[in-house]
Design an enzyme around this catalytic site. Structure first.
Site, PDB file in Angstrom:
ATOM      1  N   ASP A 177      -4.020   2.184  -5.062  1.00 41.76           N
ATOM      2  CA  ASP A 177      -2.619   2.241  -4.541  1.00 41.76           C
ATOM      3  C   ASP A 177      -2.343   1.062  -3.795  1.00 41.76           C
ATOM      4  OD1 ASP A 177      -3.941   2.667  -2.119  1.00 41.76           O
ATOM      5  OD2 ASP A 177      -2.236   4.117  -1.439  1.00 41.76           O
ATOM      6  N   GLU A 178      -2.957  -0.063  -4.027  1.00 39.84           N
ATOM      7  CA  GLU A 178      -2.823  -1.292  -3.022  1.00 39.84           C
ATOM      8  C   GLU A 178      -3.000  -2.587  -3.885  1.00 39.84           C
ATOM      9  OE1 GLU A 178      -5.178  -1.955   0.560  1.00 39.84           O
ATOM     10  OE2 GLU A 178      -6.578  -0.428  -0.443  1.00 39.84           O
TER      11      GLU A 178
ATOM     12  N   ASP B 121       0.820  -1.212  -0.019  1.00 43.83           N
ATOM     13  CA  ASP B 121       0.126   0.000   0.111  1.00 43.83           C
ATOM     14  C   ASP B 121       0.798   1.420  -0.098  1.00 43.83           C
ATOM     15  OD1 ASP B 121      -3.268   0.896   1.370  1.00 43.83           O
ATOM     16  OD2 ASP B 121      -1.562   2.364   0.987  1.00 43.83           O
ATOM     17  N   MET B 122       0.678   2.096  -1.029  1.00 44.84           N
ATOM     18  CA  MET B 122       1.595   3.271  -1.128  1.00 44.84           C
ATOM     19  C   MET B 122       1.293   4.297  -0.024  1.00 44.84           C
ATOM     20  SD  MET B 122       3.248   2.633  -3.625  1.00 44.84           S
ATOM     21  CE  MET B 122       3.947   4.245  -4.246  1.00 44.84           C
TER      22      MET B 122
END
Ligand code: TTP
Ligand code: MG
Length: 383
Positions: free
Chosen positions: A103-104, A9-10
């Site tokens: 983002d994940e 995850d970013m």
């Protein structure tokens, strides 16, 4: 074989992208969101989180909490661009990737130990590649299942790397608050507290009848999570429109013979990914990048079900005949699109059946010992 799931995850994704593209914003409380007075916060940098700002908070409230914040509107196209880049990295690290949001993603790392020298090394590689190729940081969780992996990636944000081992899983999660379990919100946590349950360890031990009062028919599933058990598989993202691999060669390729060797190896990699996602395809595309960086693609579509390495290789070679070698080839790629679900392992003539059995045997080896354990034909000698 031990199951290993990675969750990536970013960190403060949209805000980090803004800081990346506008370096003058680094170190500042950046708040991304609708900038009208009725807008809400999409996300904010960790600097802004110290002021209590968070996602979904009205912008007006964020301005009160953090008047010195830099408020910026979102640039979705740019976030999607970077999202594609990280998903591409993931698909090169694992043949089975499930994208959860922009983002994940989950990566099924089962059987990749030999490939990377252990799952921890693979996790470090993912973080390094994200940093090197996008300039951003992401947090990684590595664990025996999805539930634990997602929890793990969150524990040491930002730029975190948390491993929960098979042996220690139950012990590891026992002291954490019940709200760490996805789906247990404030309401359920409050109800559980009335029964004296605040930690995951207590949740694991409480009578099922108590849990039924709070979670109804989901009680048993919740209790399984509390002891660290979660059998949900990683499911390849539905958005996958094509499955492909490409390789940039250290030395430009100048002969058809070398091209064919390269295609042989790429076919094996693409075929493995296609079959791991339980897919087959009908369109094969060959991508060629020349030494001067010009790009050419050639495609071929067929009614036949394509999922075997041999079929992919054969079609790629046919397409290769249309390719001029020019000044040398820098990159070759093969992708399969027009995908549908199904292994294509249904009705088959005897010869085809043999091929399929051979592909299945190769897949099994790769799954167990890592993708590098076997590759096609003459290519291995070159390595
Ligand atoms: P998240 O991963 O939930 O948040 P994040 O990446 O900003 O921060 P963290 O380090 O805690 O992971 O969401 C990813 C992106 O999705 C986020 O950058 C912005 C967007 N988003 C919204 O637009 N609205 C929301 O309510 C949330 C939660 C996220
Ligand atoms: Mg995030």
């Amino acid at each position: 074989m031990l199951r290993w799931i990675m969750h990536v995850d970013m960190d403060a994704f949209f805000a980090s992208v803004e800081q990346l593209d506008r370096p003058e914003l680094q170190g500042l409380p950046v708040i991304v969101g609708g900038t009208s007075s009725r807008g809400v916060v999409s996300t904010c940098s960790y600097e802004a989180r110290r002021f209590g700002v968070h996602s979904a908070m009205p912008i007006v409230k964020a301005k009160q909490l953090c008047p010195q914040g830099v408020f910026v509107p979102g640039r979705m196209w740019r976030y999607k661009e970077i999202s594609n880049q990280i998903m591409e990295i993931f698909s090169e690290i694992s043949p089975l990737v499930e994208q959860l949001s922009i983002d994940e993603a989950f990566l099924d790392m089962t059987g990749t130990e030999m490939l990377y020298g252990g799952v921890l090394a693979a996790a470090k590689l993912v973080k390094e590649r994200i940093k090197r190729e996008t300039g951003l940081t992401g947090s990684v969780g590595l664990a025996p299942n999805k539930f634990l992996a997602k929890m793990a990636s969150d524990l040491q944000k930002p730029d975190g790397l948390t491993v929960i081992s098979h042996e220690k899983a139950r012990e590891f999660i026992a002291p954490l608050p019940v709200t760490k379990i996805f789906g247990i919100g404030k309401g359920a946590a409050e109800q559980l507290r009335l029964f004296g349950v605040t930690t995951i360890g207590q949740l694991a031990q409480v009578e099922l009848s108590v849990l039924q009062k709070v979670f109804g028919k989901n009680a048993q599933a919740v209790q399984q999570l509390a002891i660290g058990i979660d059998d949900r598989p990683v499911v390849a993202s539905r958005e996958a429109k094509s499955i492909g691999r490409e390789h940039t060669y250290e030395r430009d390729i100048t002969s058809y013979e070398e091209c064919k060797q390269a295609l042989l190896s790429l076919s094996g990699e693409v075929g493995y990914r296609v079959r791991r996602q339980d897919c087959l395809g009908h369109t094969l595309t060959l991508k060629v990048k020349y030494a001067d960086f010009t790009l050419k693609t050639h495609s071929y579509s067929t009614d036949r079900d394509i999922s075997c390495d041999e079929d992919i290789y054969e079609l790629a070679c046919e397409l290769l005949e249309k390719v001029a070698l020019g000044k040398g080839i820098r990159l070759l790629g093969i992708s399969l699109s027009n995908l549908e679900k199904g292994s294509g392992f249904g009705l088959a003539f005897e010869e085809e059946l043999k091929l399929k059995q051979r592909n299945a045997a190769v897949d099994d080896l790769k799954k167990r010992f890592g993708e590098d354990i076997i590759s096609r034909g003459k290519v291995k000698k070159d390595k």
